[in-house]
Design a protein around this motif. Structure first.
Motif, PDB file in Angstrom:
ATOM      1  N   PRO A  28     -38.447 -51.953   8.718  1.00 28.46           N
ATOM      2  CA  PRO A  28     -37.411 -52.741   8.028  1.00 28.46           C
ATOM      3  C   PRO A  28     -36.405 -53.377   8.982  1.00 28.46           C
ATOM      4  O   PRO A  28     -35.966 -54.508   8.752  1.00 28.46           O
ATOM      5  N   VAL A  29     -36.055 -52.683  10.051  1.00 30.54           N
ATOM      6  CA  VAL A  29     -35.047 -53.199  10.976  1.00 30.54           C
ATOM      7  C   VAL A  29     -35.597 -54.385  11.767  1.00 30.54           C
ATOM      8  O   VAL A  29     -34.977 -55.456  11.840  1.00 30.54           O
ATOM      9  N   GLY A  30     -36.765 -54.225  12.368  1.00 32.84           N
ATOM     10  CA  GLY A  30     -37.357 -55.319  13.122  1.00 32.84           C
ATOM     11  C   GLY A  30     -37.707 -56.510  12.249  1.00 32.84           C
ATOM     12  O   GLY A  30     -37.499 -57.666  12.633  1.00 32.84           O
ATOM     13  N   ALA A  31     -38.246 -56.230  11.052  1.00 34.16           N
ATOM     14  CA  ALA A  31     -38.596 -57.320  10.141  1.00 34.16           C
ATOM     15  C   ALA A  31     -37.349 -58.085   9.713  1.00 34.16           C
ATOM     16  O   ALA A  31     -37.357 -59.318   9.628  1.00 34.16           O
ATOM     17  N   ALA A  32     -36.270 -57.358   9.424  1.00 37.44           N
ATOM     18  CA  ALA A  32     -35.025 -58.018   9.025  1.00 37.44           C
ATOM     19  C   ALA A  32     -34.493 -58.891  10.150  1.00 37.44           C
ATOM     20  O   ALA A  32     -34.011 -60.009   9.910  1.00 37.44           O
ATOM     21  N   LEU A  33     -34.578 -58.415  11.391  1.00 38.88           N
ATOM     22  CA  LEU A  33     -34.101 -59.219  12.514  1.00 38.88           C
ATOM     23  C   LEU A  33     -34.919 -60.500  12.644  1.00 38.88           C
ATOM     24  O   LEU A  33     -34.368 -61.588  12.872  1.00 38.88           O
ATOM     25  N   GLY A  34     -36.237 -60.395  12.496  1.00 43.10           N
ATOM     26  CA  GLY A  34     -37.070 -61.586  12.559  1.00 43.10           C
ATOM     27  C   GLY A  34     -36.672 -62.614  11.515  1.00 43.10           C
ATOM     28  O   GLY A  34     -36.591 -63.816  11.785  1.00 43.10           O
ATOM     29  N   VAL A  35     -36.401 -62.150  10.304  1.00 43.13           N
ATOM     30  CA  VAL A  35     -35.994 -63.044   9.215  1.00 43.13           C
ATOM     31  C   VAL A  35     -34.635 -63.670   9.515  1.00 43.13           C
ATOM     32  O   VAL A  35     -34.439 -64.886   9.357  1.00 43.13           O
ATOM     33  N   LEU A  36     -33.683 -62.857   9.934  1.00 43.47           N
ATOM     34  CA  LEU A  36     -32.335 -63.366  10.186  1.00 43.47           C
ATOM     35  C   LEU A  36     -32.326 -64.430  11.270  1.00 43.47           C
ATOM     36  O   LEU A  36     -31.621 -65.440  11.166  1.00 43.47           O
ATOM     37  N   THR A  66     -25.357 -52.436   2.510  1.00 43.63           N
ATOM     38  CA  THR A  66     -26.694 -52.782   2.990  1.00 43.63           C
ATOM     39  C   THR A  66     -27.411 -53.689   2.002  1.00 43.63           C
ATOM     40  O   THR A  66     -28.153 -54.594   2.406  1.00 43.63           O
ATOM     41  N   ALA A  67     -27.195 -53.472   0.707  1.00 41.85           N
ATOM     42  CA  ALA A  67     -27.775 -54.385  -0.288  1.00 41.85           C
ATOM     43  C   ALA A  67     -27.291 -55.807  -0.040  1.00 41.85           C
ATOM     44  O   ALA A  67     -28.066 -56.772  -0.119  1.00 41.85           O
ATOM     45  N   ARG A  68     -26.017 -55.949   0.269  1.00 48.71           N
ATOM     46  CA  ARG A  68     -25.457 -57.273   0.578  1.00 48.71           C
ATOM     47  C   ARG A  68     -26.120 -57.864   1.819  1.00 48.71           C
ATOM     48  O   ARG A  68     -26.433 -59.057   1.856  1.00 48.71           O
ATOM     49  N   LEU A  69     -26.360 -57.041   2.828  1.00 48.06           N
ATOM     50  CA  LEU A  69     -26.998 -57.510   4.059  1.00 48.06           C
ATOM     51  C   LEU A  69     -28.445 -57.918   3.794  1.00 48.06           C
ATOM     52  O   LEU A  69     -28.936 -58.916   4.334  1.00 48.06           O
ATOM     53  N   LEU A  70     -29.155 -57.149   2.971  1.00 51.00           N
ATOM     54  CA  LEU A  70     -30.531 -57.496   2.631  1.00 51.00           C
ATOM     55  C   LEU A  70     -30.579 -58.775   1.801  1.00 51.00           C
ATOM     56  O   LEU A  70     -31.497 -59.589   1.955  1.00 51.00           O
ATOM     57  N   ALA A  71     -29.580 -58.960   0.940  1.00 51.64           N
ATOM     58  CA  ALA A  71     -29.504 -60.213   0.194  1.00 51.64           C
ATOM     59  C   ALA A  71     -29.348 -61.388   1.155  1.00 51.64           C
ATOM     60  O   ALA A  71     -29.874 -62.486   0.915  1.00 51.64           O
ATOM     61  N   GLY A  72     -28.640 -61.165   2.258  1.00 51.99           N
ATOM     62  CA  GLY A  72     -28.486 -62.189   3.272  1.00 51.99           C
ATOM     63  C   GLY A  72     -29.783 -62.526   3.986  1.00 51.99           C
ATOM     64  O   GLY A  72     -29.886 -63.554   4.651  1.00 51.99           O
ATOM     65  N   CYS A  73     -30.791 -61.660   3.837  1.00 48.93           N
ATOM     66  CA  CYS A  73     -32.131 -61.933   4.366  1.00 48.93           C
ATOM     67  C   CYS A  73     -32.981 -62.698   3.355  1.00 48.93           C
ATOM     68  O   CYS A  73     -34.176 -62.923   3.589  1.00 48.93           O
ATOM     69  N   GLY A  74     -32.378 -63.059   2.234  1.00 46.12           N
ATOM     70  CA  GLY A  74     -33.117 -63.790   1.211  1.00 46.12           C
ATOM     71  C   GLY A  74     -33.807 -62.912   0.197  1.00 46.12           C
ATOM     72  O   GLY A  74     -34.632 -63.392  -0.597  1.00 46.12           O
ATOM     73  N   LEU A  75     -33.470 -61.612   0.160  1.00 43.34           N
ATOM     74  CA  LEU A  75     -34.147 -60.679  -0.750  1.00 43.34           C
ATOM     75  C   LEU A  75     -33.385 -60.431  -2.045  1.00 43.34           C
ATOM     76  O   LEU A  75     -33.888 -59.717  -2.920  1.00 43.34           O
ATOM     77  N   GLU A 125     -42.655 -54.924   2.046  1.00 46.48           N
ATOM     78  CA  GLU A 125     -43.436 -56.035   1.495  1.00 46.48           C
ATOM     79  C   GLU A 125     -42.543 -57.244   1.235  1.00 46.48           C
ATOM     80  O   GLU A 125     -42.938 -58.390   1.496  1.00 46.48           O
ATOM     81  N   LEU A 126     -41.347 -57.010   0.706  1.00 44.75           N
ATOM     82  CA  LEU A 126     -40.420 -58.110   0.471  1.00 44.75           C
ATOM     83  C   LEU A 126     -40.036 -58.787   1.779  1.00 44.75           C
ATOM     84  O   LEU A 126     -39.978 -60.031   1.860  1.00 44.75           O
ATOM     85  N   LEU A 127     -39.759 -58.000   2.803  1.00 44.62           N
ATOM     86  CA  LEU A 127     -39.393 -58.585   4.094  1.00 44.62           C
ATOM     87  C   LEU A 127     -40.552 -59.367   4.691  1.00 44.62           C
ATOM     88  O   LEU A 127     -40.361 -60.450   5.272  1.00 44.62           O
ATOM     89  N   ALA A 128     -41.764 -58.844   4.540  1.00 43.88           N
ATOM     90  CA  ALA A 128     -42.933 -59.557   5.066  1.00 43.88           C
ATOM     91  C   ALA A 128     -43.141 -60.876   4.324  1.00 43.88           C
ATOM     92  O   ALA A 128     -43.463 -61.902   4.938  1.00 43.88           O
ATOM     93  N   ALA A 129     -42.958 -60.858   3.009  1.00 50.20           N
ATOM     94  CA  ALA A 129     -43.109 -62.091   2.234  1.00 50.20           C
ATOM     95  C   ALA A 129     -42.044 -63.105   2.621  1.00 50.20           C
ATOM     96  O   ALA A 129     -42.318 -64.314   2.713  1.00 50.20           O
ATOM     97  N   ARG A 130     -40.830 -62.621   2.849  1.00 45.35           N
ATOM     98  CA  ARG A 130     -39.762 -63.529   3.263  1.00 45.35           C
ATOM     99  C   ARG A 130     -40.075 -64.127   4.631  1.00 45.35           C
ATOM    100  O   ARG A 130     -39.882 -65.329   4.859  1.00 45.35           O
ATOM    101  N   ALA A 131     -40.564 -63.316   5.553  1.00 44.82           N
ATOM    102  CA  ALA A 131     -40.916 -63.815   6.882  1.00 44.82           C
ATOM    103  C   ALA A 131     -42.008 -64.882   6.789  1.00 44.82           C
ATOM    104  O   ALA A 131     -41.995 -65.879   7.523  1.00 44.82           O
ATOM    105  N   ALA A 132     -42.952 -64.694   5.868  1.00 42.23           N
ATOM    106  CA  ALA A 132     -44.049 -65.651   5.722  1.00 42.23           C
ATOM    107  C   ALA A 132     -43.563 -66.996   5.208  1.00 42.23           C
ATOM    108  O   ALA A 132     -44.237 -68.020   5.391  1.00 42.23           O
TER     109      ALA A 132
END
Length: 575
Positions: A28-36, A66-75, A125-132
């Motif tokens: 989750p941490v690495g995937a979130a960084l890639g998205v950000l 953290t929910a707010r931060l994940l929302a900032g990743c588009g989730l 899965e959500l982070l992977a879909a966002r990255a895609a």
């Protein structure tokens, strides 16, 4: 062969290097960084040693910040689909007396529930879909990093596939998000502080055949006969953890029949649930003392580990990369010196140290197996809480180090370092959470009637930072191009509480600083420029703005792009 996402860097991108940033590890941490980073227009290569996503959970929940931060990743729109709201957290004695009672609100101070439980694979899965969805991210699976070498203005990373075939990748920066057994951390050979607090527990993840609402969601049973943890882990999932007792063999505890025996008193049997996993683990309490060596940085479990009792492990990792992403972006863009990245470690290490120490303190209270000591503990806690009702969670930790407005004595000036709250606002087109209506990034909040005058240089600086300048109107106010109506009153109350006319908020939602009186906005802008150590760039991004997904808003509060003069009504005139 490794599996690679179908998205490649844009053809127009420089071929000098493979990426702006290489992220090692796709949890989750690495995937979130890639998205950000991709949301900021950066080319990111994520190297992951596993050929397939890991299908078992580790983390089970996250807090409102953290929910707010994940929302900032588009989730944001999808979080409710993979989560269940946590109702509370109780500690109970062996006799069932309530030692601690925390109630979780469905809407906390950051605009999201105080706590949400989740099945970690669903989050990944959500982070992977966002990255895609983002063309700047390339995910390469089945690659184990075996070497990291810094060469002048770049880093060369060597990774091997399962057959031992090696491939090299180049980038300006590398971030190790590769977990507790981090190769990157070991390669950097940085000192690590270990508090020496660890216990072994049996972890049992179950999927309930008839999911029901359990109140409270999370329970800590402080029974010296067997300290036990019960937590939600997303829709239909639940986790039990049982502490290994003194003299008990780990091999005996780490058996499926032992798991079913310990679960049976809670009504969990092979007839009522599926045991997804039962395994022992040993938690640790430690942090790396150095998170940056040259062009290589650490984040998440690679930088810190903590006991699970405060539920802050994954949350801390997400905070790491949200803090780091905007700083890497500014450095890559040439808008800030590389020394800005040193504030990442200064800020986050201080917060993590406090989180680890707090988790250890909780663990010392929970992991008591002596009946006499446990009885004394219970009596002390009950006496101290007699007559008190349930409490709500504490606010998120302050920043005390790094890039903050400071007084003459060098200490942060309140509210600098606080996480700015979030409420509902009304823009030109709709009403919603501030982050969604206004946009994310730097935000300059102005009270009604505040002196928001900026000269050309100050305005150009804010333009380079993609800053949103927003005037706050009363609930019944009429929003204009750069103003919103404070529907829930959260922001006007926040400014009033701190006697501020202007508040400058960083992209990680921590307050940079506040000011009042004549020239309030200009004072903040000049202070930030000085502390970032940057000169005037005269609108370096104005002519060719990169697509910045995090800046999209629906209010008409677009990032500032010119000199501003604010009228006494709080509206903006562009000149």
């Amino acid at each position: 062969m490794p599996e690679t996402s179908p998205y490649k860097p844009p053809a127009s991108a420089s071929s000098e290097m493979d990426a702006d940033v290489i992220v090692v590890g796709s949890g989750p941490v690495g995937a979130a960084l890639g998205v950000l980073l991709a949301q900021r227009g950066r080319r990111t290569t994520v190297l992951e040693r596993r050929r397939r996503p890991y299908t078992l959970p580790r983390a089970t929940s996250f807090d409102g910040e953290t929910a707010r931060l994940l929302a900032g990743c588009g989730l944001g729109p999808d979080l409710s689909r993979i989560t269940e709201l946590a109702t509370g957290y109780q500690w109970r004695s062996a006799d069932g007396e309530i030692l601690l009672d925390i109630v979780f609100r469905t809407e906390g101070p950051y605009g999201w529930p105080d706590a949400s439980t989740m099945h970690q694979p669903a989050l990944e899965e959500l982070l992977a879909a966002r990255a895609a969805e983002l063309p700047g991210v390339t995910v390469v699976r089945g690659r184990q990093v075996v070497a990291v070498e810094e060469r002048d203005d770049r880093v060369v990373v060597t990774a091997e596939d399962g057959d031992g075939a090696a491939q090299t990748y180049t980038a300006r920066w590398v971030v190790g998000c590769d977990g507790a057994n981090s190769f990157v951390r070991d390669h950097l050979d940085v000192p690590v502080t270990d508090l020496g607090f660890s216990y072994e527990w049996l972890l049992c993840d179950v999927q309930l055949r008839e999911p029901g609402r359990l109140v409270p969601t999370n329970v800590q049973i402080c029974d010296p006969a067997r300290p036990t943890t019960l937590v939600g882990s997303g829709p239909g999932h639940r986790r039990w953890e049982f502490m290994r007792l003194p003299g008990e063999r780990a091999a005996d505890l780490n058996r499926e029949e032992t798991a079913w025996r310990l679960l049976a008193p809670y009504g969990v049997t092979p007839d009522t649930a599926t045991l997804l996993r039962s395994t022992t683990y040993i938690f640790q309490a430690r942090w790396a003392e150095q998170w940056r060596v040259g062009r290589v940085l650490l984040a998440g479990d690679a930088a810190h580990l903590m006991p699970p009792f405060a539920g802050q492990g994954m949350c801390s990792g997400i905070r790491d990369v949200v803090n780091l992403a905007w700083k890497l972006d500014l450095v890559l863009e040439g808008l800030a010196p590389e020394s800005l990245l040193d504030t990442y470690m200064e800020e986050r290490r201080a917060q993590v140290r406090e989180s680890v120490q707090s988790s250890v303190q909780l663990g010392r209270v929970i992991c008591v197996t002596d009946p006499v000591a446990a009885a004394e503990r219970d009596a002390t806690i009950l006496a101290g809480h007699r007559g008190r009702g349930p409490t709500v969670p504490d606010l998120s930790l302050l920043l005390t180090e790094g890039l903050l407005q400071r007084g003459a004595d060098g200490s942060p000036v309140s509210p600098a370092g606080e996480v700015v709250p979030q409420g509902q606002v009304r823009g030109l087109r709709d009403t919603g959470l501030f982050d969604d209506v206004v946009g994310r990034g730097f935000v300059l909040l102005l009270a009604e009637g505040a002196d928001g005058r900026l000269n050309a240089e100050q305005s150009a600086f804010l333009t380079d930072l993609d800053t949103h300048v927003v005037a706050l109107l009363p609930e019944d106010g009429t929003p204009q191009n750069m103003s919103v109506a404070d529907v829930s009153g959260v922001y006007r109350a926040f400014l009033a509480r701190h006697g501020a006319d202007a508040v400058l908020v960083r992209p990680d939602y921590h307050v940079y600083g506040a000011a009042s009186g004549l020239g309030a906005a200009a004072v903040l802008v000049d202070d930030l420029r000085a502390r970032m150590g940057v000169g005037v760039t005269a609108g370096a991004r104005a002519g060719s703005r990169r697509s910045r997904d995090s800046s999209v808003s629906s209010s008409g509060c677009t990032p500032v792009a010119s000199t501003l003069t604010w009228s006494s009504a709080g509206a903006a005139d562009r000149r």
